[in-house]
Design a protein around this motif. Structure first.
Motif, PDB file in Angstrom:
ATOM      1  N   THR A   1       2.995  -9.694  36.219  1.00 42.89           N
ATOM      2  CA  THR A   1       2.864  -9.298  34.812  1.00 42.89           C
ATOM      3  C   THR A   1       4.118  -9.664  34.036  1.00 42.89           C
ATOM      4  O   THR A   1       4.038 -10.024  32.879  1.00 42.89           O
ATOM      5  N   GLN A   2       5.264  -9.607  34.670  1.00 41.85           N
ATOM      6  CA  GLN A   2       6.487  -9.999  33.999  1.00 41.85           C
ATOM      7  C   GLN A   2       6.458 -11.490  33.698  1.00 41.85           C
ATOM      8  O   GLN A   2       6.808 -11.920  32.621  1.00 41.85           O
ATOM      9  N   GLY A   3       5.966 -12.287  34.615  1.00 38.92           N
ATOM     10  CA  GLY A   3       5.839 -13.731  34.395  1.00 38.92           C
ATOM     11  C   GLY A   3       4.855 -14.040  33.299  1.00 38.92           C
ATOM     12  O   GLY A   3       5.069 -14.916  32.481  1.00 38.92           O
ATOM     13  N   ALA A   4       3.747 -13.292  33.219  1.00 37.24           N
ATOM     14  CA  ALA A   4       2.746 -13.519  32.192  1.00 37.24           C
ATOM     15  C   ALA A   4       3.326 -13.252  30.812  1.00 37.24           C
ATOM     16  O   ALA A   4       3.056 -13.972  29.861  1.00 37.24           O
ATOM     17  N   ALA A   5       4.131 -12.207  30.678  1.00 39.79           N
ATOM     18  CA  ALA A   5       4.730 -11.891  29.388  1.00 39.79           C
ATOM     19  C   ALA A   5       5.690 -12.995  28.953  1.00 39.79           C
ATOM     20  O   ALA A   5       5.781 -13.319  27.789  1.00 39.79           O
ATOM     21  N   GLU A   6       6.412 -13.568  29.921  1.00 32.46           N
ATOM     22  CA  GLU A   6       7.361 -14.626  29.600  1.00 32.46           C
ATOM     23  C   GLU A   6       6.655 -15.912  29.203  1.00 32.46           C
ATOM     24  O   GLU A   6       7.234 -16.747  28.533  1.00 32.46           O
ATOM     25  N   GLU A   7       5.393 -16.088  29.610  1.00 32.10           N
ATOM     26  CA  GLU A   7       4.665 -17.303  29.303  1.00 32.10           C
ATOM     27  C   GLU A   7       4.132 -17.328  27.876  1.00 32.10           C
ATOM     28  O   GLU A   7       3.620 -18.322  27.422  1.00 32.10           O
ATOM     29  N   CYS A   8       4.234 -16.213  27.178  1.00 29.33           N
ATOM     30  CA  CYS A   8       3.764 -16.122  25.810  1.00 29.33           C
ATOM     31  C   CYS A   8       4.552 -17.117  24.957  1.00 29.33           C
ATOM     32  O   CYS A   8       5.781 -17.134  24.974  1.00 29.33           O
ATOM     33  N   ILE A   9       3.840 -17.933  24.211  1.00 26.88           N
ATOM     34  CA  ILE A   9       4.474 -18.950  23.387  1.00 26.88           C
ATOM     35  C   ILE A   9       5.135 -18.326  22.165  1.00 26.88           C
ATOM     36  O   ILE A   9       6.210 -18.723  21.745  1.00 26.88           O
ATOM     37  N   PHE A  10       4.474 -17.322  21.574  1.00 24.94           N
ATOM     38  CA  PHE A  10       4.941 -16.726  20.333  1.00 24.94           C
ATOM     39  C   PHE A  10       5.592 -15.372  20.598  1.00 24.94           C
ATOM     40  O   PHE A  10       5.130 -14.608  21.420  1.00 24.94           O
ATOM     41  N   ASP A  11       6.657 -15.080  19.879  1.00 28.46           N
ATOM     42  CA  ASP A  11       7.471 -13.885  20.072  1.00 28.46           C
ATOM     43  C   ASP A  11       6.752 -12.633  19.567  1.00 28.46           C
ATOM     44  O   ASP A  11       6.612 -12.421  18.360  1.00 28.46           O
ATOM     45  N   ALA A  12       6.303 -11.771  20.483  1.00 25.11           N
ATOM     46  CA  ALA A  12       5.566 -10.557  20.139  1.00 25.11           C
ATOM     47  C   ALA A  12       6.441  -9.574  19.369  1.00 25.11           C
ATOM     48  O   ALA A  12       5.957  -8.888  18.462  1.00 25.11           O
ATOM     49  N   GLU A  13       7.708  -9.496  19.689  1.00 24.89           N
ATOM     50  CA  GLU A  13       8.603  -8.563  18.989  1.00 24.89           C
ATOM     51  C   GLU A  13       8.797  -8.980  17.535  1.00 24.89           C
ATOM     52  O   GLU A  13       8.844  -8.134  16.638  1.00 24.89           O
ATOM     53  N   GLU A  14       8.889 -10.259  17.291  1.00 29.69           N
ATOM     54  CA  GLU A  14       9.031 -10.743  15.906  1.00 29.69           C
ATOM     55  C   GLU A  14       7.765 -10.437  15.120  1.00 29.69           C
ATOM     56  O   GLU A  14       7.821 -10.058  13.951  1.00 29.69           O
ATOM     57  N   GLN A  15       6.617 -10.562  15.765  1.00 32.55           N
ATOM     58  CA  GLN A  15       5.341 -10.257  15.110  1.00 32.55           C
ATOM     59  C   GLN A  15       5.282  -8.789  14.710  1.00 32.55           C
ATOM     60  O   GLN A  15       4.886  -8.445  13.593  1.00 32.55           O
ATOM     61  N   LYS A  16       5.700  -7.907  15.598  1.00 31.79           N
ATOM     62  CA  LYS A  16       5.719  -6.470  15.306  1.00 31.79           C
ATOM     63  C   LYS A  16       6.691  -6.167  14.174  1.00 31.79           C
ATOM     64  O   LYS A  16       6.410  -5.342  13.310  1.00 31.79           O
ATOM     65  N   GLN A  17       7.832  -6.833  14.186  1.00 28.56           N
ATOM     66  CA  GLN A  17       8.853  -6.599  13.157  1.00 28.56           C
ATOM     67  C   GLN A  17       8.324  -6.966  11.771  1.00 28.56           C
ATOM     68  O   GLN A  17       8.552  -6.235  10.812  1.00 28.56           O
ATOM     69  N   VAL A  18       7.620  -8.078  11.653  1.00 31.17           N
ATOM     70  CA  VAL A  18       7.053  -8.470  10.359  1.00 31.17           C
ATOM     71  C   VAL A  18       6.062  -7.425   9.870  1.00 31.17           C
ATOM     72  O   VAL A  18       6.063  -7.039   8.699  1.00 31.17           O
ATOM     73  N   LEU A  19       5.218  -6.933  10.779  1.00 32.12           N
ATOM     74  CA  LEU A  19       4.253  -5.890  10.401  1.00 32.12           C
ATOM     75  C   LEU A  19       4.969  -4.613   9.946  1.00 32.12           C
ATOM     76  O   LEU A  19       4.577  -3.994   8.950  1.00 32.12           O
ATOM     77  N   LYS A  20       6.018  -4.239  10.646  1.00 34.54           N
ATOM     78  CA  LYS A  20       6.761  -3.029  10.275  1.00 34.54           C
ATOM     79  C   LYS A  20       7.455  -3.195   8.925  1.00 34.54           C
ATOM     80  O   LYS A  20       7.512  -2.264   8.126  1.00 34.54           O
ATOM     81  N   GLU A  21       7.974  -4.395   8.652  1.00 34.20           N
ATOM     82  CA  GLU A  21       8.606  -4.660   7.355  1.00 34.20           C
ATOM     83  C   GLU A  21       7.582  -4.559   6.230  1.00 34.20           C
ATOM     84  O   GLU A  21       7.867  -3.998   5.168  1.00 34.20           O
ATOM     85  N   LEU A  22       6.394  -5.106   6.454  1.00 34.88           N
ATOM     86  CA  LEU A  22       5.339  -4.991   5.450  1.00 34.88           C
ATOM     87  C   LEU A  22       4.911  -3.538   5.263  1.00 34.88           C
ATOM     88  O   LEU A  22       4.635  -3.103   4.142  1.00 34.88           O
ATOM     89  N   GLN A  23       4.858  -2.790   6.357  1.00 36.36           N
ATOM     90  CA  GLN A  23       4.493  -1.380   6.261  1.00 36.36           C
ATOM     91  C   GLN A  23       5.511  -0.632   5.390  1.00 36.36           C
ATOM     92  O   GLN A  23       5.142   0.208   4.569  1.00 36.36           O
ATOM     93  N   ASN A  24       6.787  -0.955   5.544  1.00 31.62           N
ATOM     94  CA  ASN A  24       7.824  -0.328   4.724  1.00 31.62           C
ATOM     95  C   ASN A  24       7.683  -0.711   3.258  1.00 31.62           C
ATOM     96  O   ASN A  24       7.975   0.081   2.363  1.00 31.62           O
ATOM     97  N   LYS A  25       7.243  -1.925   2.996  1.00 29.43           N
ATOM     98  CA  LYS A  25       7.062  -2.413   1.623  1.00 29.43           C
ATOM     99  C   LYS A  25       5.883  -1.708   0.948  1.00 29.43           C
ATOM    100  O   LYS A  25       5.869  -1.553  -0.264  1.00 29.43           O
ATOM    101  N   TYR A  26       4.877  -1.317   1.736  1.00 31.92           N
ATOM    102  CA  TYR A  26       3.673  -0.687   1.204  1.00 31.92           C
ATOM    103  C   TYR A  26       3.532   0.724   1.780  1.00 31.92           C
ATOM    104  O   TYR A  26       2.823   0.929   2.762  1.00 31.92           O
ATOM    105  N   PRO A  27       4.194   1.695   1.153  1.00 29.88           N
ATOM    106  CA  PRO A  27       4.077   3.084   1.637  1.00 29.88           C
ATOM    107  C   PRO A  27       2.603   3.516   1.648  1.00 29.88           C
ATOM    108  O   PRO A  27       1.835   3.167   0.761  1.00 29.88           O
ATOM    109  N   GLY A  28       2.245   4.247   2.687  1.00 29.51           N
ATOM    110  CA  GLY A  28       0.866   4.703   2.824  1.00 29.51           C
ATOM    111  C   GLY A  28      -0.023   3.738   3.592  1.00 29.51           C
ATOM    112  O   GLY A  28      -1.174   4.049   3.886  1.00 29.51           O
ATOM    113  N   SER A  29       0.506   2.560   3.927  1.00 25.71           N
ATOM    114  CA  SER A  29      -0.288   1.608   4.710  1.00 25.71           C
ATOM    115  C   SER A  29      -0.407   2.102   6.146  1.00 25.71           C
ATOM    116  O   SER A  29       0.397   2.902   6.613  1.00 25.71           O
TER     117      SER A  29
END
Length: 165
Positions: free
Chosen positions: A18-46
């Motif tokens: 499972t650790q190897g599978a996570a490393e094989e991900c092409i796109f950065d999951a943490e960066e994706q979460k961060q963008v969503l959290k930033e948008l959530q902060n921009k739109y209170p109540g989302s």
């Protein structure tokens, strides 16, 4: 060999796989979460759903469901639903709303400005479907880029999205 040794070995193998599978991900999951959290902060109540990689936002007399992410395929989708009085049934009004949404929400491989540029070229395929209008826009590195519109009674839905490898 004892049963504890066999179970420990199996557990270690599972953890490594499972650790190897996570490393094989092409796109950065943490960066994706961060963008969503930033948008959530921009739109209170989302409403944020990290599991679904989505954010639900009250926006422009309607609701936006913004999805972002992927591992082997990355995509962004903006689904706008409204019962407002605005009419998006013409191509020009639909594209104007799609561009407005893209400029506000696309934070990935495609910007709202690039979407506007692509729609201005009028190099797209149009398809009238039972559920509404569908425009597919060719792009050099995106697998699928589309804008669609549907109406059911007073409810109107616009869907703008793309995905890529």
């Amino acid at each position: 060999m004892t049963i504890k040794y066999i179970l420990a070995t199996i557990l270690i193998i599972l953890l490594w796989s499972t650790q190897g599978a996570a490393e094989e991900c092409i796109f950065d999951a943490e960066e994706q979460k961060q963008v969503l959290k930033e948008l959530q902060n921009k739109y209170p109540g989302s409403k944020l759903s990290i599991e679904e990689r989505s954010l639900e936002i009250a926006w422009d007399r309607g609701t936006i469901t913004y999805q972002r992410g992927g591992c082997d395929h990355f995509g962004e989708t903006i689904l706008y639903t409204t019962t407002g009085e605005a009419d998006f049934s013409t191509r020009d009004k639909l594209f104007a709303q799609a561009i407005k949404m893209g400029k506000e929400f696309f934070k990935g491989m495609l910007s709202g400005e690039k979407l506007a540029e692509l729609l201005a070229t009028k190099d797209y395929q149009y398809q009238r479907r039972e559920d509404g209008d569908w425009y597919t826009i060719p792009h050099e590195y995106l697998i699928d880029l589309s804008v669609s519109y549907s109406r059911s009674g007073h409810k109107q839905t616009i869907d703008v999205g793309y995905y890529m490898n």
